[in-house]
Design a protein around this motif. Structure first.
Motif, PDB file in Angstrom:
ATOM      1  N   LEU A   1      43.606 -16.368  80.942  1.00  0.00           N
ATOM      2  CA  LEU A   1      45.062 -16.865  80.626  1.00  0.00           C
ATOM      3  C   LEU A   1      46.310 -15.540  81.690  1.00  0.00           C
ATOM      4  O   LEU A   1      46.291 -14.931  80.840  1.00  0.00           O
TER       5      LEU A   1
ATOM      6  N   LEU B   1      44.680 -25.864  74.974  1.00  0.00           N
ATOM      7  CA  LEU B   1      44.364 -26.753  75.830  1.00  0.00           C
ATOM      8  C   LEU B   1      43.359 -26.035  75.764  1.00  0.00           C
ATOM      9  O   LEU B   1      41.966 -26.825  75.936  1.00  0.00           O
TER      10      LEU B   1
ATOM     11  N   TRP C   1      46.977 -26.900  82.847  1.00  0.00           N
ATOM     12  CA  TRP C   1      47.299 -25.970  81.884  1.00  0.00           C
ATOM     13  C   TRP C   1      48.776 -25.518  82.655  1.00  0.00           C
ATOM     14  O   TRP C   1      48.699 -24.628  84.325  1.00  0.00           O
TER      15      TRP C   1
ATOM     16  N   SER D   1      50.090 -22.266  74.376  1.00  0.00           N
ATOM     17  CA  SER D   1      49.774 -23.501  75.206  1.00  0.00           C
ATOM     18  C   SER D   1      48.632 -23.214  75.717  1.00  0.00           C
ATOM     19  O   SER D   1      47.735 -24.287  76.352  1.00  0.00           O
ATOM     20  N   GLY D   2      48.313 -22.251  76.072  1.00  0.00           N
ATOM     21  CA  GLY D   2      46.675 -22.092  77.252  1.00  0.00           C
ATOM     22  C   GLY D   2      45.710 -22.235  76.157  1.00  0.00           C
ATOM     23  O   GLY D   2      45.220 -22.979  76.442  1.00  0.00           O
TER      24      GLY D   2
ATOM     25  N   GLU E   1      44.382 -23.294  84.717  1.00  0.00           N
ATOM     26  CA  GLU E   1      45.218 -24.583  85.375  1.00  0.00           C
ATOM     27  C   GLU E   1      44.243 -25.281  85.801  1.00  0.00           C
ATOM     28  O   GLU E   1      45.107 -26.607  85.307  1.00  0.00           O
TER      29      GLU E   1
END
Length: 337
Positions: free
Chosen positions: A241, A228, A292, A224-225, A288
């Motif tokens: 990450l 993104l 994220w 997912s990171g 983030e």
């Protein structure tokens, strides 16, 4: 940033396959092309549930013809393809230079020639080097201090990626992930090695005193990171990450043995590996800030779910462990210890 045709190199490997599964759920309208050489760590069974939804090309990123074929008509490429095991790089670094450095260069040239909109390089926190003796968390602006042939090859690849961004105007982004765990991980890495050894009542080999610390991140969070950053990351930038978790090898072994109900006597302390880095830790604030959010915690369920996956998929890893190549590595590397 919208994409229609996306190439995932190394998509039959551990993190690459997890990303393919994630992307098909998050972007059902994508045309996904997987380019994979199917080396020892590449496994089509990792993609078996989704093979009817992707285009698979068996090929080598270091081969210009394979790279051009895969990237033709693509909007984006995510380069997961890599030799990635530190221990193997200490035995023979040549394959790491060929795939991780030369392969990345060939892929970058193909991306430029084919007019790819965005190139994402999947890198590692190991480019920063050892943080033992400090409480520092690596920032994207920190200097590179790789200490293994593997880490050096990944650092070299990053330099080529950013150089292509500056010199040729290619839209590039880089992710630097911490140690990753989850389904489909080849059982030479610590967590699947410990799980599968424990299931067969074999020793769990811990380097030195087992105090080396890693920031263990679940493969789905890693995927997912990466996704993104692909969509929101600024061109020419790198993004750490990590899970913000500091876990030692002994803690990993103890937790796995407890989950499986195995005795602590299975822990086996072995001679340390050369140049062993005893602490990695990244600050993921930049990722983030893009939005994220991690969904898994190592001791909060992530490890237990992973252990259960290996329990439920014993045919998958037993087939891998039965290969002479795997048995040879285990004997060569751990037998002398």
């Amino acid at each position: 940033m919208g994409f229609k045709r996306v190439v995932v190199t190394g998509g039959a490997g551990f993190i690459g396959a997890n990303y393919v599964h994630y992307a098909l759920e998050a972007h059902p309208d994508w045309q996904i092309v997987v380019l994979d050489k199917l080396t020892y760590a590449g496994n089509l069974e990792n993609l078996q549930p989704v093979m009817n939804r992707i285009e698979f090309i068996q090929g080598d990123i270091a081969n210009p013809q394979d790279a051009r074929q895969a990237l033709r008509g693509a909007d984006a490429v995510l380069n997961f393809a890599a030799e990635s095991h530190v221990d193997r790089s200490l035995i023979d670094a040549s394959a790491f230079v060929r795939t991780n450095v030369e392969g990345t260069l060939v892929l970058l040239e193909a991306a430029r020639q084919e007019g790819v909109k965005r190139f994402l390089q999947v890198s590692t926190d190991e480019v920063y080097g050892d943080l033992s003796g400090s409480d520092h968390h690596s920032l994207e602006t920190d200097p590179f201090r790789p200490r293994s042939p593997y880490a050096a090859s990944k650092a070299g690849a990053e330099h080529l990626v950013f150089a292509h961004g500056i010199s040729h105007g290619l839209d590039v982004v880089v992710t630097r992930g911490s140690n990753t765990y989850g389904p489909y991980q080849y059982p030479e890495k610590i967590i699947p090695l410990f799980i599968t050894n424990a299931l067969e009542d074999r020793p769990l080999p811990l380097y030195g005193d087992g105090s080396a610390v890693r920031d263990y991140m679940h493969a789905q969070d890693h995927a997912s990171g990466i996704d993104l950053v692909l969509h929101r990351g600024l061109s020419g930038e790198a993004y750490n990450l990590g899970a913000r978790e500091q876990i030692s090898g002994v803690q990993v072994a103890d937790a796995i043995l407890e989950i499986l109900g195995k005795p602590p006597t299975l822990k086996r302390f072995v001679a340390d590996r050369p140049g062993h880095d005893y602490r990695y830790s990244v600050d993921p604030s930049r990722a983030e800030a893009l939005g994220w959010v991690r969904r898994h915690s190592f001791f909060g369920g992530g490890l237990r779910e992973t252990v259960q996956w290996y329990v439920q998929n014993q045919a998958w890893w037993q087939q891998v462990r039965a290969k002479k190549e795997h048995q040879g590595l285990m004997q060569t590397w751990y037998g002398q210890r």
